[in-house]
Design an enzyme around this catalytic site. Structure first.
Site, PDB file in Angstrom:
ATOM      1  N   HIS A 133       0.835  -1.191   0.000  1.00 25.34           N
ATOM      2  CA  HIS A 133       0.000   0.000   0.000  1.00 25.34           C
ATOM      3  C   HIS A 133       0.875   1.247   0.000  1.00 25.34           C
ATOM      4  O   HIS A 133       2.086   1.178   0.227  1.00 25.34           O
ATOM      5  CB  HIS A 133      -0.954   0.006   1.212  1.00 25.34           C
ATOM      6  CG  HIS A 133      -0.278   0.094   2.543  1.00 25.34           C
ATOM      7  ND1 HIS A 133      -0.190  -0.965   3.416  1.00 25.34           N
ATOM      8  CD2 HIS A 133       0.363   1.118   3.151  1.00 25.34           C
ATOM      9  CE1 HIS A 133       0.453  -0.592   4.494  1.00 25.34           C
ATOM     10  NE2 HIS A 133       0.818   0.665   4.365  1.00 25.34           N
TER      11      HIS A 133
HETATM   12  P1  TYD Z   1      -2.293  -3.318   7.687  1.00 24.17           P
HETATM   13  O1  TYD Z   1      -2.142  -1.860   7.458  1.00 24.17           O
HETATM   14  O2  TYD Z   1      -3.064  -4.116   6.688  1.00 24.17           O
HETATM   15  O3  TYD Z   1      -0.864  -3.983   7.860  1.00 24.17           O
HETATM   16  P2  TYD Z   1       0.374  -4.030   6.835  1.00 24.17           P
HETATM   17  O4  TYD Z   1       0.217  -2.910   5.896  1.00 24.17           O
HETATM   18  O5  TYD Z   1       1.552  -3.936   7.700  1.00 24.17           O
HETATM   19  O6  TYD Z   1       0.347  -5.326   6.136  1.00 24.17           O
HETATM   20  O7  TYD Z   1      -2.931  -3.507   9.122  1.00 24.17           O
HETATM   21  C1  TYD Z   1      -3.307  -4.773   9.630  1.00 24.17           C
HETATM   22  C2  TYD Z   1      -4.550  -4.598  10.489  1.00 24.17           C
HETATM   23  O8  TYD Z   1      -4.276  -3.761  11.610  1.00 24.17           O
HETATM   24  C3  TYD Z   1      -5.702  -3.966   9.731  1.00 24.17           C
HETATM   25  O9  TYD Z   1      -6.889  -4.632  10.145  1.00 24.17           O
HETATM   26  C4  TYD Z   1      -5.730  -2.551  10.233  1.00 24.17           C
HETATM   27  C5  TYD Z   1      -5.166  -2.659  11.633  1.00 24.17           C
HETATM   28  N1  TYD Z   1      -4.422  -1.458  12.068  1.00 24.17           N
HETATM   29  C6  TYD Z   1      -4.943  -0.641  13.051  1.00 24.17           C
HETATM   30  O10 TYD Z   1      -6.044  -0.884  13.576  1.00 24.17           O
HETATM   31  N2  TYD Z   1      -4.231   0.447  13.463  1.00 24.17           N
HETATM   32  C7  TYD Z   1      -3.027   0.765  12.923  1.00 24.17           C
HETATM   33  O11 TYD Z   1      -2.405   1.767  13.332  1.00 24.17           O
HETATM   34  C8  TYD Z   1      -2.497  -0.081  11.881  1.00 24.17           C
HETATM   35  C9  TYD Z   1      -1.162   0.222  11.247  1.00 24.17           C
HETATM   36  C10 TYD Z   1      -3.221  -1.177  11.490  1.00 24.17           C
END
Ligand code: TYD
Length: 132
Positions: free
Chosen positions: A49
């Site tokens: 992303h």
């Molecule tokens: P995600 O952004 O998909 O992780 P990555 O990009 O590292 O693969 O986040 C994973 C999950 O955690 C998603 O359900 C959103 C949640 N999340 C939060 O609730 N708060 C946060 O600050 C972050 C970064 C993620």
């Protein structure tokens, strides 16, 4: 490419090492949020992303992870494997995280509260956002 590596100041003596991170001094933005990743697995990649405005500094507190950063034109790989180096990523950067070592722990300092609307999770949408 809107990223840079930041050397964190290390205070060390025979007892070990210590890094202190101060808002707006060692980090070029106001820290609104801290999150961390653990129990990562080598065969599970993450990220895929970009963010519209968010700035982040990522530190591999333990272990290693390979970042792929892409600004829509160039694509670079950064191995993050030191607890005294922060990877700053600004807006307009697609990021992927690959090849986590077992037990890798990543700490992320972020300039904004969590907001899913601030994410761009589709690569074509990311490319389109750069033209706006
Ligand atoms: P995600 O952004 O998909 O992780 P990555 O990009 O590292 O693969 O986040 C994973 C999950 O955690 C998603 O359900 C959103 C949640 N999340 C939060 O609730 N708060 C946060 O600050 C972050 C970064 C993620």
């Amino acid at each position: 490419m809107n990223y840079k590596l930041i050397d964190m100041p290390v205070h060390g003596d025979k007892r070990g090492k210590l890094v202190a991170i101060e808002n707006l001094k060692d980090i070029p933005f106001e820290i609104k949020r801290v999150y961390y990743m653990f129990d990562t697995l080598p065969n599970e990649s993450r990220g895929y992303h970009a963010h519209k405005d968010l700035e982040q500094v990522i530190i591999a507190m333990d272990g290693a992870c390979r970042f792929v950063l892409d600004d829509g034109v160039n694509r670079e790989t950064i191995l993050l494997n030191r607890p005294d180096v922060g990877l700053y990523i600004g807006p307009g950067m697609w990021r992927e995280m690959h090849d986590f070592s077992y037990g890798c722990k990543l700490v992320v300092l972020a300039s904004k509260y969590y907001d899913e609307k601030e994410y761009i999770r589709n690569y074509d949408d990311f490319l389109a956002s750069l033209k706006k």
